[in-house]
Design a protein around this motif. Structure first.
Motif, PDB file in Angstrom:
ATOM      1  N   MET A   1       0.808  -1.194   0.000  1.00  0.00           N
ATOM      2  CA  MET A   1       0.000   0.000   0.000  1.00  0.00           C
ATOM      3  C   MET A   1       0.853   1.261   0.000  1.00  0.00           C
ATOM      4  N   LYS A   2       1.973   1.220   0.693  1.00  0.00           N
ATOM      5  CA  LYS A   2       2.745   2.455   0.834  1.00  0.00           C
ATOM      6  C   LYS A   2       3.401   2.896  -0.472  1.00  0.00           C
ATOM      7  N   HIS A   3       3.525   2.010  -1.435  1.00  0.00           N
ATOM      8  CA  HIS A   3       4.158   2.375  -2.703  1.00  0.00           C
ATOM      9  C   HIS A   3       3.176   2.792  -3.791  1.00  0.00           C
ATOM     10  N   ILE A   4       1.884   2.610  -3.560  1.00  0.00           N
ATOM     11  CA  ILE A   4       0.875   2.937  -4.578  1.00  0.00           C
ATOM     12  C   ILE A   4       0.729   4.455  -4.698  1.00  0.00           C
ATOM     13  N   ASP A   5       0.687   4.948  -5.928  1.00  0.00           N
ATOM     14  CA  ASP A   5       0.344   6.343  -6.185  1.00  0.00           C
ATOM     15  C   ASP A   5      -1.177   6.442  -6.042  1.00  0.00           C
ATOM     16  N   GLY A   6      -1.630   6.859  -4.875  1.00  0.00           N
ATOM     17  CA  GLY A   6      -3.057   6.886  -4.567  1.00  0.00           C
ATOM     18  C   GLY A   6      -3.859   7.762  -5.498  1.00  0.00           C
ATOM     19  N   THR A   7      -3.302   8.901  -5.891  1.00  0.00           N
ATOM     20  CA  THR A   7      -4.008   9.801  -6.794  1.00  0.00           C
ATOM     21  C   THR A   7      -4.203   9.139  -8.149  1.00  0.00           C
ATOM     22  N   MET A   8      -3.154   8.503  -8.658  1.00  0.00           N
ATOM     23  CA  MET A   8      -3.267   7.790  -9.931  1.00  0.00           C
ATOM     24  C   MET A   8      -4.315   6.701  -9.816  1.00  0.00           C
ATOM     25  N   PHE A   9      -4.281   5.953  -8.735  1.00  0.00           N
ATOM     26  CA  PHE A   9      -5.220   4.847  -8.545  1.00  0.00           C
ATOM     27  C   PHE A   9      -6.672   5.335  -8.544  1.00  0.00           C
ATOM     28  N   VAL A  10      -6.958   6.400  -7.806  1.00  0.00           N
ATOM     29  CA  VAL A  10      -8.335   6.904  -7.699  1.00  0.00           C
ATOM     30  C   VAL A  10      -8.842   7.409  -9.049  1.00  0.00           C
ATOM     31  N   TYR A  11      -8.055   8.249  -9.724  1.00  0.00           N
ATOM     32  CA  TYR A  11      -8.508   8.808 -11.002  1.00  0.00           C
ATOM     33  C   TYR A  11      -8.524   7.763 -12.111  1.00  0.00           C
ATOM     34  N   PHE A  12      -7.566   6.845 -12.098  1.00  0.00           N
ATOM     35  CA  PHE A  12      -7.566   5.737 -13.055  1.00  0.00           C
ATOM     36  C   PHE A  12      -8.828   4.903 -12.868  1.00  0.00           C
ATOM     37  N   SER A  13      -9.178   4.614 -11.621  1.00  0.00           N
ATOM     38  CA  SER A  13     -10.375   3.818 -11.327  1.00  0.00           C
ATOM     39  C   SER A  13     -11.638   4.528 -11.792  1.00  0.00           C
ATOM     40  N   LEU A  14     -11.721   5.823 -11.557  1.00  0.00           N
ATOM     41  CA  LEU A  14     -12.868   6.603 -12.018  1.00  0.00           C
ATOM     42  C   LEU A  14     -12.998   6.499 -13.541  1.00  0.00           C
ATOM     43  N   GLY A  15     -11.886   6.715 -14.242  1.00  0.00           N
ATOM     44  CA  GLY A  15     -11.891   6.571 -15.698  1.00  0.00           C
ATOM     45  C   GLY A  15     -12.227   5.152 -16.119  1.00  0.00           C
ATOM     46  N   LEU A  60      -6.843  14.865 -15.426  1.00  0.00           N
ATOM     47  CA  LEU A  60      -7.446  14.501 -16.711  1.00  0.00           C
ATOM     48  C   LEU A  60      -6.694  13.346 -17.362  1.00  0.00           C
ATOM     49  N   TRP A  61      -5.362  13.405 -17.383  1.00  0.00           N
ATOM     50  CA  TRP A  61      -4.573  12.314 -17.970  1.00  0.00           C
ATOM     51  C   TRP A  61      -4.878  11.002 -17.267  1.00  0.00           C
ATOM     52  N   ARG A  62      -4.948  11.038 -15.950  1.00  0.00           N
ATOM     53  CA  ARG A  62      -5.172   9.824 -15.171  1.00  0.00           C
ATOM     54  C   ARG A  62      -6.551   9.232 -15.433  1.00  0.00           C
ATOM     55  N   VAL A  63      -7.575  10.096 -15.506  1.00  0.00           N
ATOM     56  CA  VAL A  63      -8.925   9.621 -15.823  1.00  0.00           C
ATOM     57  C   VAL A  63      -8.951   9.048 -17.239  1.00  0.00           C
ATOM     58  N   LEU A  64      -8.334   9.759 -18.185  1.00  0.00           N
ATOM     59  CA  LEU A  64      -8.313   9.280 -19.572  1.00  0.00           C
ATOM     60  C   LEU A  64      -7.555   7.965 -19.700  1.00  0.00           C
ATOM     61  N   ALA A  65      -6.464   7.806 -18.950  1.00  0.00           N
ATOM     62  CA  ALA A  65      -5.709   6.542 -18.972  1.00  0.00           C
ATOM     63  C   ALA A  65      -6.592   5.398 -18.494  1.00  0.00           C
ATOM     64  N   GLY A  66      -7.336   5.613 -17.419  1.00  0.00           N
ATOM     65  CA  GLY A  66      -8.241   4.581 -16.917  1.00  0.00           C
ATOM     66  C   GLY A  66      -9.365   4.289 -17.882  1.00  0.00           C
TER      67      GLY A  66
END
Length: 181
Positions: A1-15, A60-66
């Motif tokens: 858990m400590k190595h996960i980019d939480g922001t990337m994970f949340v926005y990627f998941s939303l996308g 936006l990039w993170r949502v679009l990637a997801g």
């Protein structure tokens, strides 16, 4: 858990949720061969081309990637290289890359399972194979982490880029050969 980019994970998941919903409306009407070529071209572009104009750290990039990778994953089984290439441009260290990649892939596979179940895929017939895949995935993760701690970040990035390139070329070849038959 400590190595996960939480922001990337949340926005990627939303996308990813948006991509799965869009894919659910057309999952049976896009030719698989064409999708393979498109995916291969996209991965190769992210690995070797000019980095996208959107900042890789932007929401936006993170949502679009997801959205994009989840949408494509509904048609092409090889979504790992696609997600990996989207994360590759973030220039994470090897542990952050691996943890973020794994968490994003878990979300994507969960969404895919939900969508396939909704359109009538009979998972129970494949349960023994699914269980073996989960077991081999756990074993591969354990071995991969052992190896990951033994190689440098630079070597990891070079190997990862090479493996994704080879997988993308193979995917493109499959798509091209299917059109020529």
């Amino acid at each position: 858990m400590k190595h996960i980019d939480g922001t990337m994970f949340v926005y990627f998941s939303l996308g990813g949720v948006i991509g799965a919903l869009v894919a659910s409306t057309i999952v049976t009407s896009i030719p698989l061969e064409l999708m393979k070529i498109v995916v291969a071209a996209f991965v190769l572009y992210l690995l070797w081309g000019v980095t996208p104009k959107l900042r890789e750290t932007s929401k936006l990039w993170r949502v679009l990637a997801g959205l994009w990778t989840t949408f494509i994953s509904m048609f092409v089984g090889a979504s790992g290289p696609l997600v990996g290439s989207c994360l590759y441009v973030n220039n994470y260290n090897k542990l952050k890359f691996t943890a973020t990649f794994s968490s994003c892939m878990t979300v994507q596979h969960t969404l895919k399972a939900i969508l396939y179940g909704a359109v009538g895929f009979a998972f129970w017939q494949w349960l023994p194979l699914v269980m073996l895949m989960i077991l081999s995935g756990a074993l591969g993760t354990w071995l991969g982490l052992k190896l990951l701690h033994r190689i440098s970040s630079d070597k990891f990035k070079k190997i990862f880029r090479l493996v994704l390139t080879v997988l993308s070329l193979q995917l493109a070849w499959q798509g091209i050969m299917a059109f020529s038959i």
